[in-house]
Write a protein that holds these residues in place. Structure first.
Motif, PDB file in Angstrom:
ATOM      1  N   MET A 151       0.825  -1.204   0.000  1.00 32.92           N
ATOM      2  CA  MET A 151       0.000   0.000   0.000  1.00 32.92           C
ATOM      3  C   MET A 151       0.857   1.249   0.000  1.00 32.92           C
ATOM      4  N   VAL A 152       1.890   1.240   0.873  1.00 36.97           N
ATOM      5  CA  VAL A 152       2.774   2.405   0.920  1.00 36.97           C
ATOM      6  C   VAL A 152       3.496   2.577  -0.409  1.00 36.97           C
ATOM      7  N   TYR A 153       3.962   1.459  -0.959  1.00 34.92           N
ATOM      8  CA  TYR A 153       4.677   1.562  -2.225  1.00 34.92           C
ATOM      9  C   TYR A 153       3.761   2.065  -3.330  1.00 34.92           C
ATOM     10  N   GLY A 154       2.532   1.548  -3.335  1.00 32.70           N
ATOM     11  CA  GLY A 154       1.601   1.976  -4.361  1.00 32.70           C
ATOM     12  C   GLY A 154       1.343   3.466  -4.325  1.00 32.70           C
ATOM     13  N   ILE A 155       1.381   4.059  -3.130  1.00 30.30           N
ATOM     14  CA  ILE A 155       1.032   5.466  -3.041  1.00 30.30           C
ATOM     15  C   ILE A 155       2.217   6.398  -3.145  1.00 30.30           C
ATOM     16  N   ILE A 156       3.313   6.118  -2.413  1.00 26.83           N
ATOM     17  CA  ILE A 156       4.442   7.046  -2.541  1.00 26.83           C
ATOM     18  C   ILE A 156       5.686   6.414  -3.146  1.00 26.83           C
ATOM     19  N   GLY A 157       5.612   5.176  -3.594  1.00 24.95           N
ATOM     20  CA  GLY A 157       6.761   4.581  -4.269  1.00 24.95           C
ATOM     21  C   GLY A 157       7.974   4.402  -3.386  1.00 24.95           C
ATOM     22  N   LEU A 158       7.740   4.165  -2.086  1.00 19.03           N
ATOM     23  CA  LEU A 158       8.861   4.031  -1.150  1.00 19.03           C
ATOM     24  C   LEU A 158       8.872   2.615  -0.588  1.00 19.03           C
ATOM     25  N   ILE A 159      10.066   1.990  -0.544  1.00 16.53           N
ATOM     26  CA  ILE A 159      10.201   0.721   0.173  1.00 16.53           C
ATOM     27  C   ILE A 159      10.349   1.086   1.643  1.00 16.53           C
ATOM     28  N   ASN A 160       9.303   0.862   2.407  1.00 16.11           N
ATOM     29  CA  ASN A 160       9.319   1.300   3.800  1.00 16.11           C
ATOM     30  C   ASN A 160      10.024   0.259   4.664  1.00 16.11           C
ATOM     31  N   PHE A 161      11.353   0.390   4.766  1.00 16.61           N
ATOM     32  CA  PHE A 161      12.113  -0.623   5.488  1.00 16.61           C
ATOM     33  C   PHE A 161      11.753  -0.687   6.960  1.00 16.61           C
ATOM     34  N   ALA A 162      11.153   0.373   7.493  1.00 20.62           N
ATOM     35  CA  ALA A 162      10.814   0.375   8.913  1.00 20.62           C
ATOM     36  C   ALA A 162       9.526  -0.391   9.179  1.00 20.62           C
ATOM     37  N   HIS A 163       8.880  -0.894   8.134  1.00 21.52           N
ATOM     38  CA  HIS A 163       7.599  -1.554   8.340  1.00 21.52           C
ATOM     39  C   HIS A 163       7.742  -2.831   9.165  1.00 21.52           C
ATOM     40  N   GLY A 164       8.807  -3.569   8.947  1.00 19.99           N
ATOM     41  CA  GLY A 164       9.062  -4.764   9.759  1.00 19.99           C
ATOM     42  C   GLY A 164       9.175  -4.414  11.235  1.00 19.99           C
ATOM     43  N   GLU A 165       9.729  -3.250  11.506  1.00 28.24           N
ATOM     44  CA  GLU A 165       9.880  -2.813  12.896  1.00 28.24           C
ATOM     45  C   GLU A 165       8.531  -2.457  13.510  1.00 28.24           C
ATOM     46  N   ILE A 166       7.629  -1.929  12.670  1.00 23.92           N
ATOM     47  CA  ILE A 166       6.273  -1.633  13.142  1.00 23.92           C
ATOM     48  C   ILE A 166       5.602  -2.923  13.615  1.00 23.92           C
ATOM     49  N   TYR A 167       5.795  -3.958  12.817  1.00 17.93           N
ATOM     50  CA  TYR A 167       5.246  -5.274  13.161  1.00 17.93           C
ATOM     51  C   TYR A 167       5.837  -5.753  14.485  1.00 17.93           C
ATOM     52  N   MET A 168       7.161  -5.572  14.632  1.00 17.75           N
ATOM     53  CA  MET A 168       7.839  -5.979  15.866  1.00 17.75           C
ATOM     54  C   MET A 168       7.282  -5.194  17.056  1.00 17.75           C
TER      55      MET A 168
END
Lengths: 408, 300
Positions: free
Chosen positions: B27-44
């Motif tokens: 979803m993030v990539y679809g909207i701003i074209g960014l690989i959100n590397f911090a997303h795994g940390e959000i899950y953690m």
């Protein structure tokens, strides 16, 4: 004077951060003893810390706004000044000579410990310059660069283990192996665009590391390979200290060689083809540039440097194991390139020295240093997204001054 | 045959957890074209928050159902808050920056958050309380499908249905689709793009938090590092399905989960991650934009 509205805003920010950090900072549970400890003092620190930091950043931005007009001119001037120094042979040659002299005298001036750290930093300079060719100049985002580094390190370790080959014999071989692997990987993946390329290279880096970790019969698995000999010098026996200084000089020589090659490449036909590829692939093809070949050369050349540094890494630490080649390493090398300023050689050198030396000297902060490292990466990017020294394309500028008056 | 079915359900469970995380990436990539590397940390962080809340509540003797609901809500709320804050601090100022700057910022954020949790909590593995009980009616098939597998499958299906509804039929979902298609045009028709991006981060983070809670109670332990490998796997799944496409993320996650489960079950467990990444490389070679991604034709 600082407006009251901003004070209120900072107050709200501090409440928000207190809420945000509440479960993780304040509560600590011991699931086995079944006790809960409430650390309210942490909330206090967070609240005050975020309050003052938000006020400070606001003050910074207010000042910046106030000086916008003047500052713009200033910045243009300083940038032009930096660029002029970097471009004019009159300034550049004496400056680089001084830096080289300092680098050569470094082991004499500082302790062996410092020399050792500096060796590491210079190794990252070479890695950064190698990755810069791929990411900064040719615009191919490579998140698995550390795989080539691992190939270099393991080729020395394994060739030495099985065939008893020496450092100098393996040094070019390690580079070539890595370059060959770069081509092998490059063929299938280079038709992928941007971020797909990034994730495939990331996956590839992980595959190499996992194979090294699990194929114990070949690479001795997670325990790694120890007792790798240091580089020899015509069969001379060397003490531990002079061995470190010797490796330092090898790395300095490699850095000088790398800078020379990369610098010459950037102005060559190939270098211009890379720039064109980065800017617009289709236009680049229309100009008659062989896309696949140009990309493959960038990929394998970048891999070659990583392989060389890998061999030196194995010789320096006399021990390799797969844990040294994780994704974090790739991320750090990429950060060096982006932080320093993509495509700019001087920028990459600065980036490597800052990012590698900083955690070393932050050792005083011990466990907080990786926290600080992550934080500084974010802050640097937010305040200076182009990197420390951004690469300015060569361009002719016409003097606009008289014309400007007429238009306005 | 039992073994096959068992592996199938293990793969399905695993895949649906990947899907919950992969949706945030895509979803993030679809909207701003960014690989959100911090997303795994959000899950953690979601897993940690639910761990802390659940343990505190169980120490004070709350009933299990209340614990599950409160822990799930807390994880979703706090993870969303983190996602929102991270976007505001680390990505929003970089909207107009060069393409790689937000990526480095995201990597920095990921390192920062890992160490933040490491310092504030602990580096040890923490035993996660068993939030999902063994159901009696599952007794006859318990050797093939566990109760927690069932709960995970049901919860993820419900969440996916909810998300589909949200994106297809609500105002904010419409705004999100519009922004993903063309940001400038979305601004022109009166969509507040900043708010849409924030909403995307909040929704993605909440999904990741639910994934965190489910997987943590399934596996039974957590530590500060779990976000990294889960993040990379989920991102792989998102790319596999075609990044930016929501059904693609789900399909890619299921394919990845099943491949891993069968490969570890029938071949070797040492090379689990190697199979995952090799699958990715293979699929991308033959279908460069992922399983459900649209092949973009470039216009000159």
């Amino acid at each position: 004077m600082f407006p009251v509205k901003e004070l209120k805003r900072s107050f709200l920010i501090s409440i928000w951060f207190s809420f945000l950090t509440f479960p993780i900072m304040v509560i600590k549970v011991d699931a086995i003893e079944r006790v809960v400890s409430w650390r309210w003092e942490n909330m206090f620190f967070i609240a005050f810390g975020s309050f003052f930091i938000s006020i400070l950043t606001k003050v910074y931005f207010l000042r910046k706004e106030r000086r916008t007009g003047r500052k713009k001119v200033n910045r243009e001037l300083t940038e032009a000044f930096m660029q002029r120094i970097l471009r004019e042979p009159r300034f550049l040659y004496p400056l680089s000579l001084a830096v080289l002299l300092f680098a050569l005298l470094f082991p004499a001036l500082f302790s062996t410990y410092q020399t050792n750290i500096m060796t590491t930093a210079l190794m990252y300079v070479v890695l950064g310059l190698g990755l810069n060719v791929v990411v900064g100049v040719a615009g191919l985002l490579d998140l698995g660069y550390v795989a080539f580094y691992a190939v270099g390190a393991y080729s020395y370790a394994l060739l030495n283990l099985y065939f008893d080959m020496g450092f100098w014999a393996v040094l070019p071989l390690g580079g070539l192996f890595a370059a060959f692997l770069g081509i092998m990987l490059g063929f299938p993946v280079l038709r992928l665009r941007g971020d797909y390329l990034a994730i495939v290279t990331l996956g590839f880096g992980e595959i190499i590391r996992l194979v090294l970790e699990n194929w114990s019969a070949f690479s001795q698995g997670p325990s790694g390979i120890a007792n790798i000999p240091r580089p020899g010098f015509f069969g001379m026996e060397m003490s531990f200290d002079s061995g470190i200084v010797y490796i330092y000089y090898i790395v300095v020589a490699l850095v000088v060689f790398t800078i020379f090659v990369v610098n010459r490449l950037q102005d060559s036909r190939l270098g211009r083809a890379w720039l064109a590829l980065r800017e617009d692939e289709i236009a680049c093809q229309a100009m008659g540039i062989d896309k696949t070949r140009t990309k493959l050369i960038a990929f394998s050349l970048g891999a070659f440097w990583a392989g060389l540094v890998g061999v030196i890494f194995a010789a320096k630490t006399t021990f390799v194991n797969p844990a040294s080649f994780t994704f974090l390493e790739s991320a750090i090398i990429l950060s060096i390139v982006v932080l320093g300023g993509m495509g700019s050689i001087v920028g990459v050198i600065f980036g490597a020295l800052i990012l590698i030396l900083m955690p070393e000297y932050l050792r005083a902060l011990s466990e907080y240093r990786m926290l600080a490292f992550g934080g500084i990466l974010v802050v640097m990017m937010v305040f200076k997204p182009d990197g420390i020294i951004s690469n300015v394309r060569r361009s002719y500028r016409f003097k606009k001054q008289p014309a400007k008056d007429v238009i306005e | 045959m039992d073994y096959f079915i068992e592996l199938f359900f293990v793969g399905l469970t695993r895949g649906s957890i990947y899907a919950l995380i992969a949706l945030g990436y895509t979803m993030v990539y679809g909207i701003i074209g960014l690989i959100n590397f911090a997303h795994g940390e959000i899950y953690m962080i979601g897993a940690f928050t639910s761990f802390i809340v659940a343990t505190v509540l169980s120490i004070y003797g709350f009933p299990l159902l209340a614990i599950v609901i409160v822990a799930g809500l807390a994880a979703a709320v706090w993870s969303s808050a983190y996602g929102y804050t991270i976007e505001k601090l680390a990505y929003r100022p970089l909207r107009k920056a060069p393409r790689l700057a937000p990526l480095i910022s995201a990597i920095g954020m990921s390192i920062f958050l890992q160490n933040y949790v490491l310092l504030a909590q602990t580096s040890d593995f923490l035993p996660f309380p068993e939030l999902i009980p063994e159901f009696d009616f599952m007794e006859p098939v318990a050797h093939i499908v566990g109760s927690s597998d069932l709960v995970i499958l049901i919860v993820t299906t419900l969440v996916m249905l909810g998300l589909t509804f949200l994106i297809k039929f609500t105002k904010i979902g419409k705004a999100m689709r519009a922004t993903a298609q063309d940001k400038t045009m979305a601004v022109l028709v009166g969509i507040n793009v900043d708010r849409v991006i924030s909403a995307t981060f909040v929704i993605g983070s909440a999904l990741a938090a639910i994934g965190g809670l489910l997987i943590a109670s399934h596996v039974g332990q957590i530590n500060f590092y779990i976000g990294f490998i889960a993040g990379i796997k989920a991102f792989t799944a998102a790319v596999l399905g075609g990044i930016g496409s929501i059904p693609g993320a789900v399909l890619g996650s299921l394919v990845l989960g099943l491949t891993e489960s069968f490969a570890t079950g029938y071949i070797s467990s040492d090379y689990e991650d190697v199979f995952a990444f090799s699958l990715l490389v293979l699929i991308l070679i033959f279908k460069p934009s992922g399983l459900l991604g649209k092949a973009e034709t470039q216009k000159v």
